[in-house]
Design an enzyme around this catalytic site. Structure first.
Site, PDB file in Angstrom:
ATOM      1  N   GLN A 217       0.970  -1.070  -0.321  1.00 36.94           N
ATOM      2  CA  GLN A 217       0.233   0.130  -0.006  1.00 36.94           C
ATOM      3  C   GLN A 217       0.738   1.131   0.036  1.00 36.94           C
ATOM      4  O   GLN A 217      -0.255   2.531   0.010  1.00 36.94           O
ATOM      5  CB  GLN A 217      -0.807   0.167   1.299  1.00 36.94           C
ATOM      6  CG  GLN A 217      -2.225  -1.143   1.292  1.00 36.94           C
ATOM      7  CD  GLN A 217      -2.430  -1.417   2.780  1.00 36.94           C
ATOM      8  OE1 GLN A 217      -2.913  -2.200   2.747  1.00 36.94           O
ATOM      9  NE2 GLN A 217      -3.053   0.137   3.229  1.00 36.94           N
ATOM     10  N   ARG A 367      -8.954  -2.060   8.181  1.00 32.52           N
ATOM     11  CA  ARG A 367      -9.196  -0.940   8.019  1.00 32.52           C
ATOM     12  C   ARG A 367     -10.118   0.870   9.057  1.00 32.52           C
ATOM     13  O   ARG A 367     -11.424   0.647   9.100  1.00 32.52           O
ATOM     14  CB  ARG A 367     -11.077  -1.661   7.050  1.00 32.52           C
ATOM     15  CG  ARG A 367     -11.486  -0.677   5.768  1.00 32.52           C
ATOM     16  CD  ARG A 367     -12.843  -1.450   4.877  1.00 32.52           C
ATOM     17  NE  ARG A 367     -13.345  -0.341   4.266  1.00 32.52           N
ATOM     18  CZ  ARG A 367     -14.208  -0.859   3.664  1.00 32.52           C
ATOM     19  NH1 ARG A 367     -14.509  -2.149   3.200  1.00 32.52           N
ATOM     20  NH2 ARG A 367     -15.079   0.663   2.360  1.00 32.52           N
TER      21      ARG A 367
HETATM   22  N1  MCN Z   1     -13.965   9.683  -1.795  1.00 33.96           N
HETATM   23  C1  MCN Z   1     -14.989  10.766  -2.759  1.00 33.96           C
HETATM   24  N2  MCN Z   1     -15.280  11.780  -1.985  1.00 33.96           N
HETATM   25  C2  MCN Z   1     -14.931  11.929  -0.837  1.00 33.96           C
HETATM   26  C3  MCN Z   1     -13.900  10.802   0.257  1.00 33.96           C
HETATM   27  C4  MCN Z   1     -13.602   9.702  -1.010  1.00 33.96           C
HETATM   28  O1  MCN Z   1     -15.347  10.561  -4.210  1.00 33.96           O
HETATM   29  N3  MCN Z   1     -14.856  12.760   0.018  1.00 33.96           N
HETATM   30  C5  MCN Z   1     -13.701   8.445  -3.442  1.00 33.96           C
HETATM   31  C6  MCN Z   1     -12.341   8.912  -3.130  1.00 33.96           C
HETATM   32  O2  MCN Z   1     -11.781   9.600  -4.145  1.00 33.96           O
HETATM   33  C7  MCN Z   1     -11.672   7.120  -3.372  1.00 33.96           C
HETATM   34  C8  MCN Z   1     -12.438   5.930  -2.025  1.00 33.96           C
HETATM   35  O3  MCN Z   1     -13.842   7.575  -1.890  1.00 33.96           O
HETATM   36  O4  MCN Z   1     -11.630   6.850  -4.748  1.00 33.96           O
HETATM   37  C9  MCN Z   1     -11.831   5.972  -0.832  1.00 33.96           C
HETATM   38  O5  MCN Z   1     -11.400   6.889  -0.583  1.00 33.96           O
HETATM   39  P1  MCN Z   1     -10.215   7.710   0.578  1.00 33.96           P
HETATM   40  O6  MCN Z   1     -11.502   7.869   1.993  1.00 33.96           O
HETATM   41  O7  MCN Z   1      -9.670   8.653   0.672  1.00 33.96           O
HETATM   42  O8  MCN Z   1      -9.529   6.475   1.146  1.00 33.96           O
HETATM   43  P2  MCN Z   1      -8.624   6.088   0.420  1.00 33.96           P
HETATM   44  O9  MCN Z   1      -8.601   5.965  -1.620  1.00 33.96           O
HETATM   45  O10 MCN Z   1      -7.019   6.505   0.882  1.00 33.96           O
HETATM   46  O11 MCN Z   1      -8.235   3.758   0.074  1.00 33.96           O
HETATM   47  C10 MCN Z   1      -8.016   3.703   2.085  1.00 33.96           C
HETATM   48  C11 MCN Z   1      -9.377   3.368   2.348  1.00 33.96           C
HETATM   49  C12 MCN Z   1      -8.856   1.904   3.957  1.00 33.96           C
HETATM   50  S1  MCN Z   1      -7.184   2.758   4.462  1.00 33.96           S
HETATM   51  C13 MCN Z   1      -9.162   0.741   3.731  1.00 33.96           C
HETATM   52  S2  MCN Z   1      -8.825   0.402   5.171  1.00 33.96           S
HETATM   53  C14 MCN Z   1     -10.045   0.189   2.429  1.00 33.96           C
HETATM   54  C15 MCN Z   1     -11.021   1.549   2.597  1.00 33.96           C
HETATM   55  O12 MCN Z   1     -10.247   2.910   1.540  1.00 33.96           O
HETATM   56  N4  MCN Z   1      -9.124  -0.147   2.104  1.00 33.96           N
HETATM   57  C16 MCN Z   1      -9.935  -0.969   0.762  1.00 33.96           C
HETATM   58  N5  MCN Z   1     -11.478   0.836   1.027  1.00 33.96           N
HETATM   59  C17 MCN Z   1     -11.552   0.094   0.637  1.00 33.96           C
HETATM   60  N6  MCN Z   1     -11.311  -0.879  -1.078  1.00 33.96           N
HETATM   61  C18 MCN Z   1     -11.179  -1.732  -1.726  1.00 33.96           C
HETATM   62  N7  MCN Z   1     -12.091  -1.894  -2.668  1.00 33.96           N
HETATM   63  N8  MCN Z   1     -10.870  -2.315  -1.040  1.00 33.96           N
HETATM   64  C19 MCN Z   1      -9.489  -1.860  -0.383  1.00 33.96           C
HETATM   65  O13 MCN Z   1      -8.186  -2.851   0.009  1.00 33.96           O
HETATM   66 CU1  CUM Z   2      -6.820   1.789   8.414  1.00 34.22          CU
HETATM   67  S1  CUM Z   2      -6.401   0.036   7.425  1.00 34.22           S
HETATM   68 MO1  CUM Z   2      -6.295   1.579   5.722  1.00 34.22          MO
HETATM   69  O1  CUM Z   2      -5.506   2.124   6.803  1.00 34.22           O
HETATM   70  O2  CUM Z   2      -5.553   0.446   4.999  1.00 34.22           O
END
Ligand code: MCN
Ligand code: CUM
Length: 783
Positions: A217, A367
């Site tokens: 990651q 997560r």
């Molecule tokens: N998004 C959006 N509008 C927002 C916030 C987010 O459209 N206000 C969209 C983002 O652009 C992105 C998605 O939602 O496409 C998730 O965004 P974000 O909350 O920024 O999270 P990350 O992209 O940093 O993803 C990490 C998060 C974590 S930490 C875990 S654990 C997890 C999760 O995402 N692992 C996943 N969701 C997952 N989903 C899939 N399919 N696979 C994983 O391993």
């Molecule tokens: Cu808190 S698991 Mo995610 O942070 O990859």
């Protein structure tokens, strides 16, 4: 116009799905290099043992086995231990002692995957069993078996961490009208991504270059760590390329560095041939880092009318044999001190002690951005315990106490500054959507007839988006993130960012941010991540930080481009730049809409007709260090019916109201919430890994470790409120983990609510039919 652009707020279909749903994704196991060898790992059957001898002779005689690596082979290279992300160290391979079942003991490299497995079977290890300690509470008692004899400190205590005002909190408790106390165990669970971990390491002896395809990651951090750990072997950072290809789910499980990765890299450097290691399903569930495993004792002090005053929490954290958790360096217990949640406590004190046990490393942030799930579960459970104690409706109690919307930015007593929130609005929407008042009436009537129905609420506050870099680092590497945008002459765009999707849809959503800022259709924007040779340096995707941090970088880099583009537009329109405005996705001469230039026209000019004295080209980079984290929140309500015969809990309805500020792609956010809710259901009712006294894993296969399937998963009903983050460039907060953080308490609260009239105050998760049936039998209400 806006629809064509596909900017912010549009449910643009996921670009990456074109390959995923056709089975054309490119995962690590799809990488096949000429002459590639395969590695498999021999693992310990015992949880604690002295290794008296490892006999590799039979394995080496198998045709096709190229090498067998043991701990002794790694000693001269100084690679038998490696640093963990939490400033502990972890064995790559043991030289004399194994500390948990399924720990790596030796690696076999062979011409075929199955020959490597035969080699593993042929390795003979002579073990002398040692006493085992699996319970962290026993592990911390004097005289307990010492897990880590390599440490100078001769006990199993890893660290003590505390935050808050101990004396002030004690006084608040002493003076309080009402005190409730609840012990909770949040069990060890395991990430079960569709794809297990894997690596293809390819060392080119002539160039001295190492290329690594890896399920990580955080590819840039891995590159730096390899350079720091193996620099003495000649691996310099400019000669290391880490590629994180498509990833089949990370969920925090692909943040740590596992010994298999190091072994495959070592094997390739030694042989000069590419080496592939793909973990099998059993290894993944039995040996990789685990999550949760928190033994919590929580107390809440309040006035008789329900006004919450103080919180006091003591926790023992089971980290297994190595502290390989993936927390920011400053916070060994993660962001657990978000535990005051949605309530304005005046005094609070939290302390956590880490313990070693003979179990695989634990403490990854499954997560949940670093222990937030544990925190949210504790406070939302405790609020319901208080509601029962003072006989107040749990919705009313929450509404009475919420931090009011006018109090934001809100400084919590344990040190966080919440950016924005409107908790009452979210809970009200959830109550209206589910018909809360009607449900309470129905419940009262059913109770008279002896039927068991419960309603559970969880009004959680999340904390995501690590940095800011002044507080957040991993092994000293600061947590900012980055974006690089290039606009080509024909108006097509390449975006590269420092994070790395594992399924979250970044290729689509980061394109949407750029589309919105530049007025270029999302279809014309390519987003690339995960290749350290091309992407700007970033800290990777976890803790829902991509949108809060790299999303900010992307918007700002696009705005830098727009600034320059404006000058070019003025030149093309023969106007003063001050007279140019950006409107309807175009540069217009103020008051003269007919005189305008599109970004595509400007892009062409940037390479063919740019103003004298200006640099050619149209590109920008931004390294964004956010001023604060973002604090998404939500209110979930769950309705359950309990079968008095079997003790089975049936979720009748589940309404989830989430608020993640400005939404980039509503469809993707809904998908994140659906997936997250199912991952919250899992530990609430099904998943748990336990060990027997000898340290044998009891949940090491999917026969014993129950993942919810479509059969167990209810129909999630979602709704939203929108409270933008005031400090984020587009007002967005992260959302990827919210539902996993918020859901377990709603479900547990619903079950306890259904049984409260029998005197039940708490049931530890997972709430299995067996546990519920025992309560029903003990109270004489089982059918
Ligand atoms: N998004 C959006 N509008 C927002 C916030 C987010 O459209 N206000 C969209 C983002 O652009 C992105 C998605 O939602 O496409 C998730 O965004 P974000 O909350 O920024 O999270 P990350 O992209 O940093 O993803 C990490 C998060 C974590 S930490 C875990 S654990 C997890 C999760 O995402 N692992 C996943 N969701 C997952 N989903 C899939 N399919 N696979 C994983 O391993
Ligand atoms: Cu808190 S698991 Mo995610 O942070 O990859």
């Amino acid at each position: 116009m806006a629809v064509e652009i596909g900017g912010i707020g549009h449910s643009v279909k996921r670009k990456e799905d074109a390959r995923f749903i056709r089975g054309k994704g490119k995962y690590v196991d799809d990488v096949k290099l000429p002459g590639m060898l395969y590695m498999d790992i021999a693992r310990s059957p015992l949880a604690h043992a002295r290794i008296k001898n490892i006999d590799t002779s039979k394995a080496l005689k198998i045709p096709g086995v190229v090498a067998v690596i043991t701990g002794k082979d790694l000693v001269p290279l100084n690679l038998h231990w490696m640093p963990t992300l939490m400033s502990d160290k972890q064995m790559v391979l043991p030289t004399d002692t194994v500390l948990y079942q399924a720990q790596e003991v030796a690696a076999v490299v062979a011409t075929e995957r199955y020959i490597a497995a035969d080699g593993v079977d042929a390795i003979e290890v002579d073990y002398e069993p040692l006493p085992v300690v699996v319970d962290p509470i026993k592990a911390l008692q004097p005289g307990a078996t010492i897990v880590r004899e390599d440490r100078e400190q001769k006990d199993n205590h890893i660290w003590h961490w505390e935050v808050g005002d101990r004396a002030g909190t004690d006084k608040a408790f002493a003076d309080a009208e009402v005190v409730v106390k609840q012990d909770l165990y949040i069990p060890r669970i395991h990430v079960s991504s569709i794809e297990t971990c894997g690596i293809v390491a390819s060392f080119d002896k002539i160039e001295g270059k190492l290329t690594v395809y890896m399920t990580t990651q955080a590819p840039h951090a891995i590159r730096t760590v390899i350079a720091l750990v193996a620099g003495h072997l000649g691996l310099a950072e400019h000669k290391i390329r880490v590629i994180s290809p498509d990833i089949g789910g990370g969920f925090g499980g692909k943040v740590p560095v596992y010994p298999g990765y190091v072994l495959a890299i070592g094997a390739s450097v030694l042989t000069g041939v590419p080496v592939k290691w793909i973990e099998d399903r059993a290894e993944n569930i039995q040996a990789d880092s685990f999550a949760r495993d928190y033994h919590i004792s929580a107390e809440l002090a309040a006035k008789k009318d329900g006004t919450m005053q103080a919180l006091r929490v003591k926790t023992i954290a089971d980290h297994g044999a190595f502290d390989a958790a993936a927390n920011p360096s400053k916070y060994p217990a993660g962001l657990f001190h978000i535990i005051t949640g949605s309530y304005p406590f005046q005094k609070s004190f939290v302390e956590v002690d880490g313990a070693y046990t003979n179990k695989p490393p634990g403490g990854i942030a499954y997560r949940c951005s670093f222990r937030v799930t544990e925190a949210a579960f504790t406070i939302e459970r405790l609020v319901d315990v208080l509601a029962l104690e003072i006989k107040k409706d749990p919705a009313e109690l929450r509404m009475q106490n919420f931090i009011p919307p006018t109090a934001f930015p809100y400084k919590s007593v344990l040190g966080w500054e919440y950016d924005s929130g409107d908790y009452g609005r979210a809970l009200k929407l959830a109550m209206d959507t589910i018909g809360y008042a009607e449900l309470r009436k129905e419940q009262a009537e059913k109770r008279k007839r002896g039927e068991l129905m419960g309603i559970g609420i969880s009004s959680f506050t999340e904390i995501v988006g690590a940095g800011p870099s002044k507080d957040f680092d991993i092994l000293g590497i600061k947590m900012f993130d980055s974006a690089e945008i290039r606009v080509h002459p024909t108006g097509k765009v390449m975006v590269r960012i420092g994070v790395k999707s594992q399924g979250q849809g970044h290729e689509t959503t980061f394109g949407q941010i750029v589309a919105e800022e530049l007025g270029i259709p999302v279809a014309d924007i390519a987003v690339e991540e995960g290749d350290t040779d091309t992407a700007p340096y970033g800290l990777g995707t976890y803790a829902s930080r991509s949108t809060p941090v790299a999303g900010g970088a992307t918007a700002i880099a696009a705005r830098k481009i727009r600034e320059k583009a404006k000058l070019i537009a003025a030149h093309l329109l023969e106007a003063n730049p001050d007279d140019i405005e950006w409107k309807d996705y175009k540069f217009q001469v103020k008051g003269v809409p007919a005189k305008s230039k599109t970004m595509q026209e400007v892009a062409f000019a940037a390479y063919t007709n740019h103003p004298q004295g200006m640099e050619a080209g149209l590109e920008a980079v931004d390294y964004y260090d956010p001023p604060n984290l973002t604090f998404p929140f939500g209110s979930y309500i769950c309705v359950v019916d309990i079968d008095r015969g079997t003790g089975e809990v049936k979720i009748r309805r589940f309404v989830a109201v989430d608020d993640c500020g400005t939404i980039i792609n509503p469809m993707i956010v809904e998908g994140q919430i659906h997936g997250g809710l199912t991952m919250g259901l899992a530990p609430a009712l099904y998943e748990q890994i336990t060990y027997d006294e000898q340290g044998n894993i009891q949940g090491g296969t999917f026969m014993d470790y129950l993942l919810p399937t479509a059969m167990e998963t209810p129909n999630w009903e979602t709704a939203k409120t929108t409270t933008p983050s005031p400090h984020h460039p587009i007002g967005a907060k992260g959302v990827g983990e919210s539902a996993t953080v918020g859901a377990p308490a709603a479900i547990a609260n619903a079950v306890v609510d259904a049984l409260a009239h029998l005197g039940v105050r708490h049931i530890d998760i997972p709430i299995t039919p067996w546990k519920v049936q025992k309560i029903l039998k003990d109270n004489g209400v089982a059918e």
